[in-house]
Design a protein around this motif. Sequence first.
Motif, short mmCIF file in Angstrom:
data_model
loop_
_atom_site.label_atom_id
_atom_site.label_comp_id
_atom_site.label_asym_id
_atom_site.label_seq_id
_atom_site.Cartn_x
_atom_site.Cartn_y
_atom_site.Cartn_z
N UNK A 91 -8.95 9.72 -2.34
CA UNK A 91 -7.74 10.54 -2.16
C UNK A 91 -7.96 11.67 -1.15
N UNK A 92 -9.20 11.87 -0.73
CA UNK A 92 -9.43 12.87 0.33
C UNK A 92 -9.18 12.26 1.71
N UNK A 93 -8.98 10.93 1.75
CA UNK A 93 -8.64 10.28 3.04
C UNK A 93 -7.16 9.95 3.10
N UNK A 94 -6.61 9.46 1.97
CA UNK A 94 -5.19 9.10 1.94
C UNK A 94 -4.70 9.17 0.51
N UNK A 95 -3.36 9.14 0.32
CA UNK A 95 -2.82 9.17 -1.04
C UNK A 95 -2.34 7.80 -1.48
N UNK A 96 -2.09 6.89 -0.53
CA UNK A 96 -1.65 5.54 -0.92
C UNK A 96 -2.61 4.51 -0.33
N UNK A 97 -2.80 3.43 -1.06
CA UNK A 97 -3.87 2.50 -0.73
C UNK A 97 -3.41 1.05 -0.60
N UNK A 98 -2.09 0.82 -0.76
CA UNK A 98 -1.57 -0.54 -0.61
C UNK A 98 -0.99 -0.68 0.80
N UNK A 99 -1.07 -1.84 1.43
CA UNK A 99 -1.69 -3.07 0.90
C UNK A 99 -3.16 -3.20 1.22
N UNK A 100 -3.79 -2.11 1.71
CA UNK A 100 -5.20 -2.24 2.12
C UNK A 100 -6.08 -2.87 1.02
N UNK A 101 -5.88 -2.42 -0.22
CA UNK A 101 -6.83 -2.89 -1.23
C UNK A 101 -6.63 -4.35 -1.60
N UNK A 102 -5.39 -4.85 -1.42
CA UNK A 102 -5.17 -6.28 -1.64
C UNK A 102 -5.86 -7.11 -0.56
N UNK A 103 -5.75 -6.61 0.66
CA UNK A 103 -6.40 -7.32 1.78
C UNK A 103 -7.91 -7.32 1.58
N UNK A 104 -8.44 -6.17 1.20
CA UNK A 104 -9.89 -6.06 0.99
C UNK A 104 -10.34 -6.99 -0.14
N UNK A 105 -9.56 -7.00 -1.22
CA UNK A 105 -9.93 -7.84 -2.36
C UNK A 105 -9.93 -9.32 -1.98
N UNK A 106 -8.93 -9.71 -1.21
CA UNK A 106 -8.87 -11.12 -0.79
C UNK A 106 -10.06 -11.47 0.11
N UNK A 107 -10.41 -10.55 1.02
CA UNK A 107 -11.57 -10.81 1.89
C UNK A 107 -12.82 -11.03 1.06
#
Length: 189
Positions: A91-107
């Motif tokens: 949260x010190x970089x950003x407040x929202x994390x979608x869809x990044x975390x879905x992409x990361x999880x799929x990778x």
Amino acid sequence: MLRDLMLRNRSYRRFHQEVAIELETLRGLVDLARLSASSANKQPLKYILSCDPQKNALIFPHLGWAGYLKDWLGPSEGERPSAYIIVLGDTEINRSFAPDYGIAAQSILLGATEKGLGGCMIATVERQGLSQALGIPPRYEILLVLALGKPKEKVVIEKVLPSGDIKYWRDSEGIHHVPKRALDDIIIG
Ligand SMILES: Cc1cc2nc3c(=O)[nH]c(=O)nc-3n(C[C@H](O)[C@H](O)[C@H](O)COP(=O)(O)O)c2cc1C
């Protein structure tokens, strides 16, 4: 080849728990996430890795498994994941994390599948308890837990029947069935 990998990349929830996964393997999988797309290239995701039985045992009780399988509470001892990757949002970089975390999880899961492993994205997480168990600082939001291991179950894809029911089920032989909508039903224009 990618289609074949996608077909094999199912959600697995029972594993050969005795088959260990090395820390270097987990690091290699996170490296695939690191190379993935990120909104505004902020790269706010951080990761906790676990592949030793003691740490795994701290994580497991906070996870919810297969909500549609009402009479199954999750994998029993001996069939539990041998590793986890916990995906966190800084949260010190950003407040929202979608869809990044879905992409990361799929990778990560595609990389695991390529290595003959398998896993499951788990969003049903008792977050406060897991944070406490691992001492995760409050600046990190728990987004997903990726359970990983050598799969011990067979998963097959089915057509969605005219009833439209998308619930997965397990048959009497323990085979897990996952209905997928037809291509012509999802391309609408
Ligand atoms: C964002 C997300 C969260 C999920 N959370 C859970 C979960 O908490 N527990 C679980 O057992 N499965 C979870 N799953 C797995 C889905 O149930 C699974 O993807 C779905 O049944 C389709 O099966 P497939 O992955 O084999 O195609 C999750 C999947 C996604 C994409």
